[in-house]
Design an enzyme around this catalytic site. Sequence first.
Site, PDB file in Angstrom:
ATOM      1  N   ARG A   1      -9.847  -0.418   7.646  1.00  0.00           N
ATOM      2  CA  ARG A   1      -8.877   0.277   8.513  1.00  0.00           C
ATOM      3  C   ARG A   1      -9.487   0.590   9.874  1.00  0.00           C
ATOM      4  O   ARG A   1     -10.462   1.327   9.993  1.00  0.00           O
ATOM      5  CB  ARG A   1      -8.337   1.532   7.823  1.00  0.00           C
ATOM      6  CG  ARG A   1      -9.356   2.587   7.518  1.00  0.00           C
ATOM      7  CD  ARG A   1      -8.788   3.673   6.604  1.00  0.00           C
ATOM      8  NE  ARG A   1      -8.716   3.195   5.228  1.00  0.00           N
ATOM      9  CZ  ARG A   1      -8.954   3.949   4.148  1.00  0.00           C
ATOM     10  NH1 ARG A   1      -9.261   5.218   4.280  1.00  0.00           N
ATOM     11  NH2 ARG A   1      -8.882   3.443   2.930  1.00  0.00           N
TER      12      ARG A   1
ATOM     13  N   HIS B   1       0.794  -1.233   0.000  1.00  0.00           N
ATOM     14  CA  HIS B   1       0.000   0.000   0.000  1.00  0.00           C
ATOM     15  C   HIS B   1       0.828   1.287   0.000  1.00  0.00           C
ATOM     16  O   HIS B   1       0.287   2.354  -0.212  1.00  0.00           O
ATOM     17  CB  HIS B   1      -0.913   0.027   1.231  1.00  0.00           C
ATOM     18  CG  HIS B   1      -2.183  -0.733   1.061  1.00  0.00           C
ATOM     19  ND1 HIS B   1      -2.230  -2.075   0.804  1.00  0.00           N
ATOM     20  CD2 HIS B   1      -3.487  -0.332   1.120  1.00  0.00           C
ATOM     21  CE1 HIS B   1      -3.487  -2.476   0.709  1.00  0.00           C
ATOM     22  NE2 HIS B   1      -4.274  -1.438   0.895  1.00  0.00           N
TER      23      HIS B   1
HETATM   24  C1  MIC Z   1      -8.865   0.050   0.521  1.00  0.00           C
HETATM   25  O1  MIC Z   1      -9.009  -0.484  -0.562  1.00  0.00           O
HETATM   26  O2  MIC Z   1      -9.580   0.981   0.916  1.00  0.00           O
HETATM   27  C2  MIC Z   1      -7.766  -0.435   1.424  1.00  0.00           C
HETATM   28  C3  MIC Z   1      -6.744   0.624   1.490  1.00  0.00           C
HETATM   29  O3  MIC Z   1      -7.163  -1.578   0.871  1.00  0.00           O
HETATM   30  C4  MIC Z   1      -8.378  -0.763   2.762  1.00  0.00           C
HETATM   31  C5  MIC Z   1      -7.415  -1.089   3.812  1.00  0.00           C
HETATM   32  C6  MIC Z   1      -6.716   0.100   4.356  1.00  0.00           C
HETATM   33  O4  MIC Z   1      -7.320   1.142   4.575  1.00  0.00           O
HETATM   34  O5  MIC Z   1      -5.509  -0.019   4.615  1.00  0.00           O
HETATM   35  C7  MIC Z   1      -9.430  -1.858   2.744  1.00  0.00           C
HETATM   36  O6  MIC Z   1     -10.089  -2.009   1.753  1.00  0.00           O
HETATM   37  O7  MIC Z   1      -9.663  -2.508   3.764  1.00  0.00           O
HETATM   38 FE1  SF4 Z   2      -4.914  -2.176  -2.539  1.00  0.00          FE
HETATM   39 FE2  SF4 Z   2      -7.324  -1.858  -1.394  1.00  0.00          FE
HETATM   40 FE3  SF4 Z   2      -6.829  -0.972  -3.864  1.00  0.00          FE
HETATM   41 FE4  SF4 Z   2      -6.993  -3.538  -3.398  1.00  0.00          FE
HETATM   42  S1  SF4 Z   2      -8.630  -2.049  -3.188  1.00  0.00           S
HETATM   43  S2  SF4 Z   2      -5.451  -2.514  -4.650  1.00  0.00           S
HETATM   44  S3  SF4 Z   2      -6.052  -3.735  -1.414  1.00  0.00           S
HETATM   45  S4  SF4 Z   2      -5.881  -0.250  -2.004  1.00  0.00           S
END
Ligand code: MIC
Ligand code: SF4
Length: 749
Positions: free
Chosen positions: A638, A90
């Site tokens: 999150r 990420h």
């Molecule tokens: C997202 O797609 O919003 C994320 C970033 O992957 C999140 C996790 C995060 O906030 O780190 C998710 O989908 O859970």
């Molecule tokens: Fe990464 Fe979340 Fe985007 Fe998937 S949806 S690519 S886990 S930030």
Amino acid sequence: MLDQHYQTRQKKINSVRTKFNRALTLTEKILYGHFYEENPIDEFKRNKDYIMLQPDRLAMQDATGQMALLQFMNTGRKNVALPASVHCDHLIIADQGREDDLKSAKQENQAVYDFLQSASRKFGLDFWKPGSGIIHQIILENYALPGNLMLGTDSHTPNCGGIGMLGIGVGGADAVDVMAGFSWELKMPKIIGIYLEGELPQSIAAKDVILYLTGLLGAKGATNAVLEYFGPGCKSISPTGRATICNMGAETGATSSLFSADETTFKFLQKTGRESAAKIVEKYKDCLKADQKVYNKPDQYYDRVVKVDLSQLEPHLNGPFTPDAAYQASQFQNIPEKTQAPAEISAALIGSCTNASYQDLKKVATILENASEQSLKLKSDLIVNPGSEAISQLCKKEGFFKIIEQAGGKIMANACGPCIGQWNRKNSPAGKNTIITSFNRNFRKRNDGNPETYAFLASPETVTILALAGRVDFNPLQDNLENEKGDKIKALQLFEGLDSITMPVIETPTSIFGRGKDHQTEIKISEKSQRVARLKPFPAHQKENLTGLKLLVKTEGKCTTDHISQAGRWLQFRGNLDKISDNLLLGANNYFYSKAGYTKNHLTQKYDSIPKVARHYKKQGVHSVIVAEDNYGEGSSREHAAMEPRYMGVESVLAKSFARIHETNLKKQGVLALTFQSQKDYEKIRENDTIDIIGLPEFAPESELQIILHHEDDAREILTMEHTYSKLQIEWFWQGSAINWISKQEEEQ
Ligand code: MIC
Ligand code: SF4
């Protein structure tokens, strides 16, 4: 060992079938097959009873994994109790290109990577270095096994449902439960059967199935439900295509999504270096699909059945600002007028855990190659983030990257990139502009931080064709593209050569992940860096009512986890609760004030940014509440979105309804998640109210709580609030958090 594992599951499933004296759906087979040993099996009421489960595996990414591991450290355990992995995906910014961006990320995020790597080694988790790829893609290629159950600290964990593994997204504190060897509690989901008939035409992608369904079900339409796919249409969808569908089920609020395992699934296992596992798994194929009686009379076994005729689908564009606003190709021409989005596309993005598989990138390359033969050129920027290093190596070998680059596309690192706002956008238009992506989310500001960027979600095929057209009001099924010579070329022609099922041939790239446990490893938390900081446990709650609470903010409209705790530049503080709390609710719309992220400070009577007001309250020891509308906390897993308010002294969130993962996160962190018995009561909360929450000494499952609103004019109103707390969850609340509860168990042992 694997054989024995499946045998045990099979036995459990058989005994449950006998006990219930009825056929079982696939979801039930997996859930009951993973039932916590010590509990008696009972037929649990869907959407009501809590069940205790024992997952097979856990995965965490670097943005959520930091907080999960920091909490795990506070439990005093030495080992993780189940196979688990950490993935660095990420935090890599898409900027100059693959190599440079990876180098910068390693420098920038060294403190975080050092922490994650050392903690993984100490506690015994597999560690996937930056550049190895996106968590869900790596799981699919390396760890996922049909019939198994996994948790992931990421909402798109259901991706592995593409090969029949039930994946559920959770917050970090849930991950700590299973890492510490406790059972994991889930509200028994409803099960929605999705019957796929017909066959996917060449011009229609698996993504279009889920874009269509997201439009049909809505962003909270499948909350507390598993979407179980079945029917003859499944055959025409590849394993990674099925994974796309399961992945984006998260956008309907679904707990998870699942396909049953079939010949294609076993082949996928073989092609991804798991031949021997494939052989064993295949022996248990009856456990990997629903019983025949379910398929004969689906209405009797599923809470709802939705039929989709694949041959009737059209390419989709969903957006802007919400994933459930669906448009079919024949409606694309109306998009600019209906949504006010500019017709011209400023950037096209391919990638994300939804659509960055080998098959996806092969399709993009094939379309671009076909286009180049017709002298067609890209009319907008094209950026590609591959799903994993294994995919990248294959794509390089087969010349796909070359084709994409020759067409003017840019290949970035194997990472989330722009999908989570990690995008140093070049030639960024300051104002209103339209982008199209193969991602799964399009909340405002998500990709480039610009509130005027109108983002639409589509399949990789549609993104590529529209990037060639340069416009969103272009129908890929009917319209013509024009090359520099003025020739008109039917867009449909460019789909030629696209296979419906493509399998990658992958060997596990051992060089990019670390395995091995060493208890002596010292966990690296750099004192100098502000990226990671140890956590102090939250204080316990007294068994008494909460009185004199101030209104921190009454949010209006959509309030997703991106509104509560933004990503983008804030991702750097995911390991430091104090620091990240400075973003609390910055994106939220205030019912009483026009500027997003602002609220009234009831101590100074002045308006200020929400985190500043919250910090002032914290300093003064003033506690507060947040009021919200529907599906509060939609989107990400999150838990920062729950920990930040808790840290700042928010005692409760009073909402019309909650998104599943976020509701649990609030409960785990000791914030009271309550819903209005009557949705209209939301209107009764006034800006200057002081609020009491009463009934807490008698707090019990299914009890009601009341809130007293003390209005400014001395009038009082009493509202009834509901909750979904189980006995255990109430214990977490009294202890101050679920982690405090675990530490207490540890002490008592
Ligand atoms: C997202 O797609 O919003 C994320 C970033 O992957 C999140 C996790 C995060 O906030 O780190 C998710 O989908 O859970
Ligand atoms: Fe990464 Fe979340 Fe985007 Fe998937 S949806 S690519 S886990 S930030």
